[in-house]
Design a protein around this motif. Structure first.
Motif, PDB file in Angstrom:
ATOM      1  N   THR A 180      73.674 -68.885  59.722  1.00  0.00           N
ATOM      2  CA  THR A 180      72.508 -68.175  60.731  1.00  0.00           C
ATOM      3  C   THR A 180      71.449 -67.760  59.929  1.00  0.00           C
ATOM      4  O   THR A 180      70.540 -66.961  60.793  1.00  0.00           O
ATOM      5  N   ASN A 181      71.108 -68.071  58.924  1.00  0.00           N
ATOM      6  CA  ASN A 181      69.991 -68.101  58.172  1.00  0.00           C
ATOM      7  C   ASN A 181      69.599 -66.390  58.023  1.00  0.00           C
ATOM      8  O   ASN A 181      68.517 -66.112  58.489  1.00  0.00           O
ATOM      9  N   GLN A 182      70.844 -65.733  57.632  1.00  0.00           N
ATOM     10  CA  GLN A 182      70.637 -64.225  57.540  1.00  0.00           C
ATOM     11  C   GLN A 182      71.058 -63.854  56.151  1.00  0.00           C
ATOM     12  O   GLN A 182      71.880 -64.454  55.610  1.00  0.00           O
ATOM     13  N   THR A 183      70.208 -62.786  55.673  1.00  0.00           N
ATOM     14  CA  THR A 183      70.786 -62.220  54.408  1.00  0.00           C
ATOM     15  C   THR A 183      71.379 -60.962  54.905  1.00  0.00           C
ATOM     16  O   THR A 183      70.773 -60.030  55.399  1.00  0.00           O
ATOM     17  N   PHE A 184      72.801 -60.846  54.319  1.00  0.00           N
ATOM     18  CA  PHE A 184      73.482 -59.329  54.493  1.00  0.00           C
ATOM     19  C   PHE A 184      73.199 -58.790  53.263  1.00  0.00           C
ATOM     20  O   PHE A 184      73.817 -59.030  52.412  1.00  0.00           O
ATOM     21  N   SER A 185      72.608 -57.485  53.276  1.00  0.00           N
ATOM     22  CA  SER A 185      72.822 -56.663  52.280  1.00  0.00           C
ATOM     23  C   SER A 185      73.284 -55.173  52.887  1.00  0.00           C
ATOM     24  O   SER A 185      72.907 -54.932  54.128  1.00  0.00           O
ATOM     25  N   THR A 186      74.052 -54.587  52.070  1.00  0.00           N
ATOM     26  CA  THR A 186      74.698 -53.369  52.490  1.00  0.00           C
ATOM     27  C   THR A 186      73.883 -52.091  53.092  1.00  0.00           C
ATOM     28  O   THR A 186      72.847 -51.911  52.292  1.00  0.00           O
ATOM     29  N   LYS A 187      73.957 -51.746  54.252  1.00  0.00           N
ATOM     30  CA  LYS A 187      73.202 -50.714  54.772  1.00  0.00           C
ATOM     31  C   LYS A 187      74.364 -49.663  55.303  1.00  0.00           C
ATOM     32  O   LYS A 187      74.945 -49.749  56.433  1.00  0.00           O
ATOM     33  N   LEU A 188      74.861 -48.745  54.712  1.00  0.00           N
ATOM     34  CA  LEU A 188      75.802 -47.774  54.900  1.00  0.00           C
ATOM     35  C   LEU A 188      75.166 -46.820  56.197  1.00  0.00           C
ATOM     36  O   LEU A 188      73.952 -46.337  55.538  1.00  0.00           O
ATOM     37  N   VAL A 189      75.985 -46.694  57.033  1.00  0.00           N
ATOM     38  CA  VAL A 189      75.619 -45.853  58.081  1.00  0.00           C
ATOM     39  C   VAL A 189      76.361 -44.482  58.105  1.00  0.00           C
ATOM     40  O   VAL A 189      75.908 -43.428  58.726  1.00  0.00           O
ATOM     41  N   ASP A 190      77.568 -44.374  57.581  1.00  0.00           N
ATOM     42  CA  ASP A 190      78.179 -43.405  57.706  1.00  0.00           C
ATOM     43  C   ASP A 190      79.377 -43.201  56.558  1.00  0.00           C
ATOM     44  O   ASP A 190      79.804 -44.159  55.921  1.00  0.00           O
ATOM     45  N   ILE A 191      79.584 -42.053  56.152  1.00  0.00           N
ATOM     46  CA  ILE A 191      80.642 -42.068  55.104  1.00  0.00           C
ATOM     47  C   ILE A 191      81.664 -40.698  55.700  1.00  0.00           C
ATOM     48  O   ILE A 191      81.245 -39.858  56.240  1.00  0.00           O
ATOM     49  N   ASP A 192      83.032 -40.879  55.240  1.00  0.00           N
ATOM     50  CA  ASP A 192      83.871 -39.953  55.619  1.00  0.00           C
ATOM     51  C   ASP A 192      84.852 -39.755  54.442  1.00  0.00           C
ATOM     52  O   ASP A 192      85.221 -40.460  53.644  1.00  0.00           O
ATOM     53  N   VAL A 193      84.884 -38.302  54.255  1.00  0.00           N
ATOM     54  CA  VAL A 193      85.865 -38.095  52.905  1.00  0.00           C
ATOM     55  C   VAL A 193      87.150 -37.446  53.615  1.00  0.00           C
ATOM     56  O   VAL A 193      87.028 -36.662  54.389  1.00  0.00           O
ATOM     57  N   ASP A 194      88.223 -37.957  53.023  1.00  0.00           N
ATOM     58  CA  ASP A 194      89.400 -37.746  53.843  1.00  0.00           C
ATOM     59  C   ASP A 194      90.030 -36.551  53.025  1.00  0.00           C
ATOM     60  O   ASP A 194      89.353 -36.286  52.086  1.00  0.00           O
ATOM     61  N   ASP A 195      91.159 -36.127  53.643  1.00  0.00           N
ATOM     62  CA  ASP A 195      91.854 -34.773  53.027  1.00  0.00           C
ATOM     63  C   ASP A 195      92.118 -35.067  51.678  1.00  0.00           C
ATOM     64  O   ASP A 195      92.250 -34.087  50.935  1.00  0.00           O
ATOM     65  N   ILE A 196      92.521 -36.358  51.206  1.00  0.00           N
ATOM     66  CA  ILE A 196      92.808 -36.719  49.875  1.00  0.00           C
ATOM     67  C   ILE A 196      91.599 -36.791  48.695  1.00  0.00           C
ATOM     68  O   ILE A 196      91.690 -36.612  47.489  1.00  0.00           O
ATOM     69  N   GLY A 197      90.271 -36.862  49.653  1.00  0.00           N
ATOM     70  CA  GLY A 197      89.279 -37.020  48.711  1.00  0.00           C
ATOM     71  C   GLY A 197      88.890 -38.383  48.532  1.00  0.00           C
ATOM     72  O   GLY A 197      87.744 -38.906  47.723  1.00  0.00           O
ATOM     73  N   ARG A 198      89.490 -39.412  49.210  1.00  0.00           N
ATOM     74  CA  ARG A 198      88.945 -40.900  49.263  1.00  0.00           C
ATOM     75  C   ARG A 198      87.752 -40.945  50.286  1.00  0.00           C
ATOM     76  O   ARG A 198      87.624 -40.025  51.351  1.00  0.00           O
ATOM     77  N   LEU A 199      86.808 -41.754  49.733  1.00  0.00           N
ATOM     78  CA  LEU A 199      85.549 -42.038  50.603  1.00  0.00           C
ATOM     79  C   LEU A 199      85.722 -43.159  51.272  1.00  0.00           C
ATOM     80  O   LEU A 199      86.212 -44.274  50.920  1.00  0.00           O
TER      81      LEU A 199
END
Lengths: 508, 209
Positions: A300-319
């Motif tokens: 597709t002639n595209q470069t994918f680099s990470t673009k984080l849009v959201d984060i969630d911390v669950d009850d145990i502390g995992r991200l």
């Protein structure tokens, strides 16, 4: 006879249970039926195939929930009673969904203002429900305001652009909102780089919070020096170095705010854990969140680099971090160790469009909203995921030995899972099995862990063999002295030769 | 005076940094064989250092072993040094021949090479807390070799101190030039090779038709 029968029975039962155990452990639970390549990162930061920790169970649309079509979902929030709040931005409403995600139980579209008049939302983008204040906070982006309402839709407070001199910006477009235990309101504003706007519980603007820093790249440093000698005109034409604004955030039970920044230019600010005084606790962490290297897709002639849009911390502390570019959710433990990567950009179940918008968790489930598919995708833990979570949880709480069995089970299913080797090594070290700890530390390529195990192994070995070591040392020293002694004797003979040589010289 | 065997010459130059090489030159000592052994030991030592170091000190281990970098970093580097030094010092009225530069430089490397082996052995007995001992060995070995190398170049060309410094700096520049030219040459030959093979395939296809 009886005893023989008993013996046969016992043997048979042992055999049976053995067979059961074998099938239980040997049966490979291959990465469910994921249609994408499930991977994890190895010691050398290279992607390696891995078992899936999560599998997409189902995707839920508005029709499934019985609330009419959803349109451009922007945010999802789970309150303390496990009800989900969907921000249905295209329809200007908030939809409340029950715990099992089967039906819509409530819907907010009109609100009663403080003077009794009715008001509606316009392209809302964020929601937060606080269990401490019992209020609902809605980022009403289109109306440039932040609504604070009770659960019946009566507006308690409407925050608009602050008059305070502290507020430096022209616009006020709240996009995301979180509230801490004390009722302080944090809002991510569109196009603002100073960080999140912070309001106290009575709605007064307090300042900015959690701003990103400009990374001192070579370009930035060079630009600084150019600016020193540049004319005003040149300065006016040059671009400014402004840190990227934060994109989204979440707050955990202890009051730490986790921010994500989408801009690909600031890798170190991608995920931050900000304490109440605004200090990033992840700054010392040697972790790159998201995909480690950007990926070029020749098809597709595209470069994918990470673009984080959201984060969630669950009850145990995992991200759980949602990457818009690849549609992947990256799950980390509380120390930033990568656990699982799930999701893809595709049309199938478990894949997302160009615009996944938000991620939320409940127990071990992960919910991801998609702004173009208008659905919520629910990921459920696989067997493998459950075992890893159990092991990681025990390990991070310091129960190394209790984590031993789950770690072995993890390795049986995925021999590439590096954390398991470190975990086993730690457990064996705690048990005093230094050699085993060394072996697993070596497999994990963890030199720090190996160092600990080796220290124990060496002192144990010295304790056991001290006499031998001493004897060998003494013998060596004695041999050395004797050797030196004989050598000196030999050398003493040499002057004779020298004298002879001198005489020879005279003769010539 | 000083009728030493080749083995004794090695010892003499290493343990007499300030007059050893002058003596060596005066008595026309030094053997290509021993010099070559030192270089081969360096090559082996470099491999051991990278791959058999104590696990507790390894920061990033190799995923795939490749011998080419080690050849370049030891043997090729040393030969470049010899050729570079010879080409510079011939112009700067140095007295050394290529053979002498080769021998003297190799002898000067002995402490560094020995240090590599000692480090690897020590790394298997020490923990991270005791890393300072290993670092000490490393520093001593490197400084010793640097001093020896300086004296070797000084002696082999009969230079003054300042001229030796100049010669060494110019040698490093010459080494860079040689390496750049080498890379260029390799790239060019690759092009020629590609051209030749494509001509060959083209012709072979035509023959078939």
């Amino acid at each position: 006879m009886r005893s023989l029968q008993k013996k046969v029975k016992a043997i048979a039962s042992v055999l049976c249970s053995c067979a059961l155990l074998m099938t239980g452990t040997v049966l490979p639970v291959v990465s469910a039926d994921e249609h994408y390549n499930v991977y994890n990162y190895d010691r050398w930061s290279e992607a390696t195939p891995s078992q899936a920790g999560y599998a997409a169970a189902r995707a839920v649309s508005g029709q499934d929930l019985g609330c009419g079509d959803l349109n451009t979902l922007q945010d999802i929030y789970r309150d303390s009673e496990n009800q989900f709040y969907l921000v249905d931005s295209g329809n200007n409403r908030i939809v409340v969904v029950d715990e099992g995600f089967t039906k819509a139980v409530d819907e907010y579209s009109t609100f009663t203002d403080t003077d009794g008049s009715k008001t509606t939302l316009s392209a809302p983008e964020g929601i937060f429900v606080s269990e401490y204040t019992g209020l609902m906070y809605i980022a009403d982006t289109g109306n440039s305001r932040l609504l604070v309402t009770d659960m019946d839709g009566n507006i308690q407070m409407s925050l608009t652009k602050p008059d305070s001199t502290l507020y430096e910006n022209e616009t006020f477009k709240p996009q995301k909102v979180v509230v801490d235990k004390a009722g302080n309101i944090y809002a991510v504003l569109n196009n603002i780089t100073n960080g999140a706007a912070l309001f106290n519980s009575s709605g007064e603007f307090q300042g900015y919070y959690g701003a990103n820093a400009v990374e001192a790249t070579a370009e930035v440093v060079a630009g600084y020096f150019w600016n020193l000698i540049a004319t005003d005109e040149m300065r006016a034409n040059s671009s400014r170095n402004v840190a990227a604004g934060i994109t989204n955030f979440d707050i955990d039970d202890e009051g730490f705010v986790f921010t994500v920044t989408m801009s690909s230019s600031s890798e170190s600010d991608r995920v931050k854990k900000v304490n109440p005084s605004g200090v990033n606790l992840f700054s010392g962490l040697d972790v790159t969140f998201g995909d480690l290297a950007s990926l070029y897709d020749a098809a597709t002639n595209q470069t994918f680099s990470t673009k984080l849009v959201d984060i969630d911390v669950d009850d145990i502390g995992r991200l759980n971090c949602l990457d818009m570019e690849t549609g992947r959710v990256f799950q980390y433990d509380e120390d930033g160790n990568l656990l699982f990567i799930m999701g893809s950009r595709s049309d199938q179940l478990g894949g997302f469009s160009l615009q996944p918008t938000a991620v939320e968790t409940m127990g071990s489930n992960i919910y991801v909203t998609d702004g173009l598919k208008h659905t919520v995708t629910i990921f459920e833990e696989t067997d493998f995921g459950e075992i890893v979570h159990e092991a990681v949880g025990l390990y991070n709480d310091g129960y190394y030995e209790e984590a031993l069995e789950p770690w072995y089970e993890v390795l049986r299913r995925d021999g590439n899972y590096r954390a398991a080797y470190v975990g086993i090594s730690s457990a064996l070290l705690n048990q005093g099995d230094y050699e085993g700890a060394m072996k697993y530390a070596e497999l994990a390529e963890s030199s720090l862990q190996y160092n600990k195990a080796f220290e124990g192994y060496r002192s144990e070995w010295l304790d056991a063999n001290f006499t031998w070591v001493a004897i060998v040392l003494i013998v060596l020293i004695v041999l050395f002295i004797v050797y030196r002694h004989f050598k000196k004797k030999k050398q003493k003979k040499q002057p004779k030769n020298l004298v002879e040589m001198l005489h020879e010289g005279e003769e010539e | 005076m000083m009728d030493l065997t080749q083995k004794q010459w090695v010892k003499h130059t290493v343990f007499h940094p300030f007059e050893g090489f002058e003596d060596l030159r005066w008595k026309k000592g030094g053997s290509v064989l021993f010099a070559s052994i030192v270089i081969v030991l360096w090559f082996i030592g470099a491999i051991l250092y990278e791959n058999f170091y104590g696990q507790q000190f390894i920061m990033s281990s190799t995923k795939m072993f490749n011998i080419v970098p080690f050849i370049v970093q030891t043997i090729v580097l040393f030969l470049t040094w010899v050729v570079g030094n010879w080409s510079i010092c011939t112009l700067l009225e140095g007295e050394g021949t290529m053979k002498k530069i080769y021998i003297y430089s190799a002898y000067a490397l002995i402490p560094y090479v020995v240090q590599l082996y000692i480090q690897v052995i020590m790394s298997h007995f020490m923990t991270r807390d005791e890393a300072i001992f290993i670092t000490t060995v490393e520093v001593i070995g490197v400084i010793w070799s640097v001093v020896l190398m300086f004296m070797a170049i000084k002696a082999v060309h009969q230079y003054s101190v300042s001229k030796t410094i100049l010669a060494i700096i110019l040698t490093i520049v010459a080494m860079l030039l040689i390496l750049v030219l080498l890379v260029l040459l390799v790239a060019l030959f690759q092009q020629v090779y590609v051209f030749a093979t494509s001509v060959y395939t083209e012709i072979s296809y035509r023959m078939k038709v």
